[in-house]
Write an enzyme that holds these catalytic residues in place. Sequence first.
Site, PDB file in Angstrom:
ATOM      1  N   TYR A 148     -35.019   0.723  53.085  1.00 14.05           N
ATOM      2  CA  TYR A 148     -35.503   0.356  51.752  1.00 14.05           C
ATOM      3  C   TYR A 148     -37.024   0.414  51.721  1.00 14.05           C
ATOM      4  CZ  TYR A 148     -36.965  -2.753  47.978  1.00 14.05           C
ATOM      5  OH  TYR A 148     -37.597  -3.294  46.881  1.00 14.05           O
TER       6      TYR A 148
HETATM    7  N1  NDP Z   1     -36.312  -8.608  41.868  1.00 13.15           N
HETATM    8  C1  NDP Z   1     -37.371  -8.772  42.660  1.00 13.15           C
HETATM    9  O1  NDP Z   1     -37.751  -9.909  43.007  1.00 13.15           O
HETATM   10  C2  NDP Z   1     -38.137  -7.566  43.137  1.00 13.15           C
HETATM   11  C3  NDP Z   1     -37.901  -6.301  42.578  1.00 13.15           C
HETATM   12  N2  NDP Z   1     -38.624  -5.217  43.007  1.00 13.15           N
HETATM   13  C4  NDP Z   1     -38.390  -3.915  42.388  1.00 13.15           C
HETATM   14  O2  NDP Z   1     -38.426  -4.063  40.977  1.00 13.15           O
HETATM   15  C5  NDP Z   1     -37.442  -3.195  40.367  1.00 13.15           C
HETATM   16  C6  NDP Z   1     -36.507  -4.036  39.516  1.00 13.15           C
HETATM   17  O3  NDP Z   1     -35.933  -5.041  40.366  1.00 13.15           O
HETATM   18  P1  NDP Z   1     -34.528  -5.712  39.939  1.00 13.15           P
HETATM   19  O4  NDP Z   1     -34.497  -5.904  38.479  1.00 13.15           O
HETATM   20  O5  NDP Z   1     -34.273  -6.860  40.849  1.00 13.15           O
HETATM   21  O6  NDP Z   1     -33.542  -4.514  40.296  1.00 13.15           O
HETATM   22  P2  NDP Z   1     -31.942  -4.505  40.466  1.00 13.15           P
HETATM   23  O7  NDP Z   1     -31.597  -4.808  41.869  1.00 13.15           O
HETATM   24  O8  NDP Z   1     -31.359  -5.317  39.369  1.00 13.15           O
HETATM   25  O9  NDP Z   1     -31.663  -2.931  40.234  1.00 13.15           O
HETATM   26  C7  NDP Z   1     -31.993  -2.349  38.998  1.00 13.15           C
HETATM   27  C8  NDP Z   1     -30.926  -1.394  38.629  1.00 13.15           C
HETATM   28  O10 NDP Z   1     -30.964  -0.231  39.463  1.00 13.15           O
HETATM   29  C9  NDP Z   1     -29.689   0.369  39.339  1.00 13.15           C
HETATM   30  N3  NDP Z   1     -29.385   1.269  40.449  1.00 13.15           N
HETATM   31  C10 NDP Z   1     -29.312   0.960  41.747  1.00 13.15           C
HETATM   32  N4  NDP Z   1     -28.968   2.037  42.470  1.00 13.15           N
HETATM   33  C11 NDP Z   1     -28.795   3.058  41.589  1.00 13.15           C
HETATM   34  C12 NDP Z   1     -28.422   4.418  41.711  1.00 13.15           C
HETATM   35  N5  NDP Z   1     -28.142   4.957  42.894  1.00 13.15           N
HETATM   36  N6  NDP Z   1     -28.343   5.164  40.584  1.00 13.15           N
HETATM   37  C13 NDP Z   1     -28.625   4.624  39.379  1.00 13.15           C
HETATM   38  N7  NDP Z   1     -28.994   3.337  39.195  1.00 13.15           N
HETATM   39  C14 NDP Z   1     -29.066   2.566  40.291  1.00 13.15           C
HETATM   40  C15 NDP Z   1     -28.715  -0.779  39.318  1.00 13.15           C
HETATM   41  O11 NDP Z   1     -27.612  -0.396  38.525  1.00 13.15           O
HETATM   42  P3  NDP Z   1     -26.198  -1.134  38.668  1.00 13.15           P
HETATM   43  O12 NDP Z   1     -26.487  -2.566  38.360  1.00 13.15           O
HETATM   44  O13 NDP Z   1     -25.362  -0.492  37.660  1.00 13.15           O
HETATM   45  O14 NDP Z   1     -25.760  -0.934  40.073  1.00 13.15           O
HETATM   46  C16 NDP Z   1     -29.513  -1.940  38.752  1.00 13.15           C
HETATM   47  O15 NDP Z   1     -29.056  -2.395  37.504  1.00 13.15           O
HETATM   48  C17 NDP Z   1     -36.750  -2.477  41.520  1.00 13.15           C
HETATM   49  O16 NDP Z   1     -37.342  -1.198  41.722  1.00 13.15           O
HETATM   50  C18 NDP Z   1     -37.021  -3.374  42.712  1.00 13.15           C
HETATM   51  O17 NDP Z   1     -36.997  -2.657  43.942  1.00 13.15           O
HETATM   52  C19 NDP Z   1     -39.561  -5.320  44.002  1.00 13.15           C
HETATM   53  C20 NDP Z   1     -39.807  -6.538  44.587  1.00 13.15           C
HETATM   54  C21 NDP Z   1     -39.142  -7.744  44.165  1.00 13.15           C
HETATM   55  N1  LIG Z   2     -33.592  -3.365  43.749  1.00 13.15           N
HETATM   56  C1  LIG Z   2     -34.045  -4.550  44.180  1.00 13.15           C
HETATM   57  N2  LIG Z   2     -35.100  -4.608  45.005  1.00 13.15           N
HETATM   58  C2  LIG Z   2     -35.523  -5.818  45.453  1.00 13.15           C
HETATM   59  C3  LIG Z   2     -34.904  -6.995  45.060  1.00 13.15           C
HETATM   60  C4  LIG Z   2     -33.795  -6.899  44.170  1.00 13.15           C
HETATM   61  O1  LIG Z   2     -33.201  -7.919  43.768  1.00 13.15           O
HETATM   62  N3  LIG Z   2     -33.410  -5.670  43.767  1.00 13.15           N
HETATM   63  N4  LIG Z   2     -35.329  -8.217  45.488  1.00 13.15           N
HETATM   64  C5  LIG Z   2     -36.322  -8.317  46.371  1.00 13.15           C
HETATM   65  C6  LIG Z   2     -36.668  -9.706  46.865  1.00 13.15           C
HETATM   66  O2  LIG Z   2     -37.035 -10.505  45.790  1.00 13.15           O
HETATM   67  C7  LIG Z   2     -37.807  -9.786  47.863  1.00 13.15           C
HETATM   68  O3  LIG Z   2     -38.952  -9.288  47.230  1.00 13.15           O
HETATM   69  C8  LIG Z   2     -38.065 -11.223  48.276  1.00 13.15           C
HETATM   70  O4  LIG Z   2     -36.982 -11.778  48.879  1.00 13.15           O
HETATM   71  C9  LIG Z   2     -37.038  -7.117  46.878  1.00 13.15           C
HETATM   72  N5  LIG Z   2     -36.564  -5.886  46.284  1.00 13.15           N
END
Ligand code: NDP
Ligand SMILES: Nc1nc2c(c(=O)[nH]1)N=C([C@H](O)[C@@H](O)CO)CN2
Length: 236
Positions: A148
């Site tokens: 990742y």
């Molecule tokens: N949440 C956090 O605290 C953090 C988030 N981030 C980044 O911020 C962004 C948003 O985070 P967050 O809202 O938690 O994201 P999620 O984990 O909710 O993922 C967002 C969406 O991506 C879709 N997805 C995953 N894999 C695929 C694929 N192969 N093809 C098409 N769609 C796909 C999922 O669809 P489905 O639900 O249908 O599977 C999901 O709804 C991400 O890029 C994440 O890496 C970074 C650090 C921290």
């Molecule tokens: N696709 C996602 N990426 C990440 C997520 C997630 O929920 N979906 N969450 C994190 C964590 O919050 C991490 O930043 C701290 O534990 C990272 N990326």
Amino acid sequence: MIQPTAPILITGASQRIGLHCAERLLDEGQPVIVSYRTSRDSLARLRERGAVTLHADFSAATGILAFIAALKQHTSVLRAIVHNASDWLPETPGEEVETFQRMFEVHMLAPYLINLHCTELLQHGGPADIIHIGDDVTRVGSKKHIAYAASKAGLDNLTLSFAARLAPAIKVNGIAPALIQFNEGDDEAYQLKALAKSALGIEPGAEVVYQSLRYLLDNPYVTGTTLSVNGGRHLI
Ligand SMILES: NC(=O)C1=CN([C@@H]2O[C@H](COP(=O)(O)OP(=O)(O)OC[C@H]3O[C@@H](n4cnc5c(N)ncnc54)[C@H](OP(=O)(O)O)[C@@H]3O)[C@@H](O)[C@H]2O)C=CC1
Ligand SMILES: Nc1nc2c(c(=O)[nH]1)N=C([C@H](O)[C@@H](O)CO)CN2
């Protein structure tokens, strides 16, 4: 302000951060196209608000290219592309190859192919942006999410290459969040441990990512930059 007409594409916006950003753009009268992989109730609400929702599975080049073709059936112009879609997969014994492939496909191959094939939609003479949602973890790596973190580091590099290639017509930037919002099932012990990793020690919620997105969309003099939105994790 002239009413915006060209839509903004947000990938993976059926939940959490992507959904929040889509809702906030719609609040401002900005047309939105979202991609989703799993159908959710949120999509009906987005459609009621005028958003276009397109299914996309980026777990193979064929799925990415099919999405691009579907997108071009719906619009000939875009104000911006936000690459938000992501899976947060840990290393799982026996599944290392699939995990690495899935991380590479969603975090690097999808942005790479969509950017290359959709440049023409952004080259309309008005403001145009590509925004990659990365992760602060690329700064230090991850013991439990190796593939990742590596794929997100590759995404950071795509920001630099596409920013150089597409200037001055299109700005290309990144947002590197740390903890933004917990997942269901994150127990109290995990949450306390995660909160202690930053100087500010909070779970800020998706609005801080929208604020960063808004800044990049509105600032005409920022490209090739990745904004750190990490609560001061680098200070700990
Ligand atoms: N949440 C956090 O605290 C953090 C988030 N981030 C980044 O911020 C962004 C948003 O985070 P967050 O809202 O938690 O994201 P999620 O984990 O909710 O993922 C967002 C969406 O991506 C879709 N997805 C995953 N894999 C695929 C694929 N192969 N093809 C098409 N769609 C796909 C999922 O669809 P489905 O639900 O249908 O599977 C999901 O709804 C991400 O890029 C994440 O890496 C970074 C650090 C921290
Ligand atoms: N696709 C996602 N990426 C990440 C997520 C997630 O929920 N979906 N969450 C994190 C964590 O919050 C991490 O930043 C701290 O534990 C990272 N990326």
